[in-house]
Write an enzyme that holds these catalytic residues in place. Structure first.
Site, mmCIF file in Angstrom:
data_model
loop_
_atom_site.group_PDB
_atom_site.id
_atom_site.type_symbol
_atom_site.label_atom_id
_atom_site.label_comp_id
_atom_site.label_asym_id
_atom_site.label_seq_id
_atom_site.Cartn_x
_atom_site.Cartn_y
_atom_site.Cartn_z
ATOM 1 N N GLY A 1 -1.110 0.815 -5.079
ATOM 2 C CA GLY A 1 -2.337 0.193 -4.569
ATOM 3 C C GLY A 1 -3.386 1.044 -5.562
ATOM 4 N N ASN B 1 1.240 0.903 5.989
ATOM 5 C CA ASN B 1 1.618 -0.121 5.054
ATOM 6 C C ASN B 1 2.169 -1.230 5.602
ATOM 7 O OD1 ASN B 1 4.147 0.132 2.362
ATOM 8 N ND2 ASN B 1 2.376 -1.078 2.692
ATOM 9 N N GLY B 2 1.873 -2.476 5.205
ATOM 10 C CA GLY B 2 2.651 -3.731 5.578
ATOM 11 C C GLY B 2 1.511 -4.730 6.264
ATOM 12 N N TYR C 1 10.912 -4.412 -7.754
ATOM 13 C CA TYR C 1 9.638 -4.356 -8.571
ATOM 14 C C TYR C 1 8.807 -3.187 -8.005
ATOM 15 C CZ TYR C 1 5.145 -5.438 -10.067
ATOM 16 O OH TYR C 1 3.499 -5.182 -10.463
ATOM 17 N N CYS D 1 0.830 -1.102 -0.055
ATOM 18 C CA CYS D 1 -0.104 -0.024 -0.073
ATOM 19 C C CYS D 1 0.986 1.069 -0.037
ATOM 20 C CB CYS D 1 -0.975 0.110 1.101
ATOM 21 S SG CYS D 1 -1.950 -1.608 1.290
#
Ligand code: SF4
Length: 464
Positions: free
Chosen positions: A28, A103-104, A259, A2
């Site tokens: 996201g 985020n995570g 990526y 995210c």
């Protein structure tokens, strides 16, 4: 995966946050949300959809205030519904009091949730962000903790990857897990507003030049003065030495470099594009004597790996594959049927380009093998005589539990098939992956990274 944003001390915090979220849209695309405080009220807007559609000018006008936190979501834990969209709010007797975006993924989510539920803390979603903000509110309300004290307790009890922004009506808090698995950077905009984001490309969008990484287990408190825009008090709370030991605790996600992140971002002490160029150069060094006509990267995440390969091999690079940018990232589509459809619509080949050519095709990774098989077929149909596929990472054999949605190893082609089987299924003449040794040489502090999806060595363990 995210993306988060936090802005404190801006006249139009919601507008700045929306621009930052737009720069992080690649992290996201399912949903997005924002909580904005004007010093008296925290207002929340969150919805399924892209930032440009959810946060139109009209909608932003309805979010006045000088503190904003925002989130773009790619679902990992929890289904793709508005309930699981962030930020999450905690309401007290005085109305909305705390909002958090993270985020995570948490490793001991179930254990902490059971503990909180036993204390009569109720949940509306099964999202990590809700658990984090409710844990903090629980510590403040039931134990009388200050916010930073509550966050310290959270860092001791909650295990996993979490980069977070939290606001109350007058302050913004920024904190990050002791292993700093996901990136998080902050800086000060020309207006004096403090901006924090998952990726530095979002700070660049807002002209923030003096960027810093949030330290592992670090907490930053920013207090805003609503009468004096930009007059922020910034307090970086020292790392707790029990939670953070330099050079033994950092376990950044190596896949952010390979990526996920945009190439114009900087984190974990590295320029993302340079790491990708190093990866390309390392692969070229192992291909002496191959003598291809041309290097073709799979756009966009492999472009810089391709450039690194081309520079090192002295073979020309060309963008023979064209990507439709309105389709989005296939890896982060949540369902296989949607991913298949996306791949068909996403790539096309240049006309009269591949015929009779021996090419090195570069991609960053093979996860499910969906995308690359279709791309190879496209290129073969366009007349290429030989395709040598080079992958800028080791084989992905294990699921990620720290923020990326590969929950079932059965989905990973390398977990179920040998390298030769994958080569044959893909239809290429040769297939090579970057080795783990070479990958480690591509970053400056190789011991500070998580490589679990390649080697199965999970630095924080797996969910229980
Ligand atoms: S398991 Fe892989 S994707 Fe997940 S944090 Fe580790 S390196 Fe990143």
């Amino acid at each position: 995966m995210c993306g988060i944003i936090g802005v404190c001390g801006a006249e139009y915090a919601a507008h700045m946050a929306a621009l930052g979220l737009f720069a992080e849209q690649h992290r996201g695309q399912e949903s997005c949300g924002m909580a904005v405080s004007d010093g008296a009220v925290i207002r929340l807007r969150k919805k399924m959809g892209l930032v440009k559609d959810v946060f139109t000018d009209d909608r932003l006008q309805e979010l006045p205030g000088n503190i904003a936190i925002g989130h773009v979501r790619y679902p990992t834990k929890g289904s793709a519904t508005e309930f699981n969209t962030q930020p999450h709010l905690v309401e007290t007797l005085y109305g909305p009091t705390y909002a958090l975006a993270s985020n995570g993924d948490l490793v001991n989510y179930n254990e902490i949730r059971k503990l909180l539920e036993a204390e009569k803390v109720y949940f509306k979603s099964d999202n990590d962000g809700e658990l984090l903000v409710k844990y903090i509110a629980y510590r403040i309300i039931r134990h009388g903790d200050e916010i930073s004290e509550a966050i310290r307790h959270l860092m001791k009890d909650v295990k996993g990857a979490y980069s977070c922004v939290l606001c109350n009506r007058t302050e913004l808090y920024v904190f990050r897990d002791p292993h700093s698995i996901r990136p998080m950077v902050w800086g000060i905009a020309p207006s004096g507003a403090v901006v924090v984001a998952s990726e530095s490309c979002a700070l660049d969008t807002l002209d923030v030049v003096n960027r810093h990484e949030v330290p592992p287990a670090g907490i930053i408190r920013i207090s805003s003065d609503p009468d004096h825009v930009g007059a922020n008090q910034i307090l970086v709370i020292e790392n707790d030495p029990n939670l953070y030991r330099k050079n033994s605790s950092e376990k950044h996600c190596i896949f952010e470099h390979i990526y996920f992140s945009r190439p114009d971002s900087y984190h974990f002490g590295e320029d993302v594009y340079r790491v990708r160029e190093n990866i390309g150069a390392a692969m070229a060094a192992n291909d002496a004597g191959l003598n291809p006509d041309i290097i073709v990267p799979v756009p966009d995440s492999s472009n810089f790996i391709g450039i690194g390969y081309a520079n090192a091999s002295k073979v020309p690079i060309s963008l023979g594959l064209i990507r439709n940018h309105y389709v989005g990232r296939t890896f982060i589509k949540p369902e296989q049927t949607i991913r298949d459809e996306s791949v068909r619509q996403k790539f096309n080949v240049l006309p009269n380009f591949f015929k009779g050519k021996k090419i090195v095709l570069i991609d960053d990774s093979i996860v499910r093998g969906t995308t690359i098989r279709k791309i190879v077929k496209l290129i073969k149909n366009a007349g290429a005589t030989e395709i040598h596929l080079r992958i800028g990472s080791p084989q992905v054999c294990h699921s990620c539990y720290y923020g990326i949605d590969t929950p079932d190893a059965k989905e990973l082609v390398a977990n179920c098939h040998s390298l030769e089987e994958i080569r044959s299924r893909t239809g290429v003449d040769s297939l090579k992956h970057l080795s783990m040794d070479d990958l480690r040489k591509c970053v400056q502090e190789p011991d500070n990274y998580c490589y679990a999806c390649f080697n199965g060595e999970y630095p924080l363990g797996v969910p229980h």
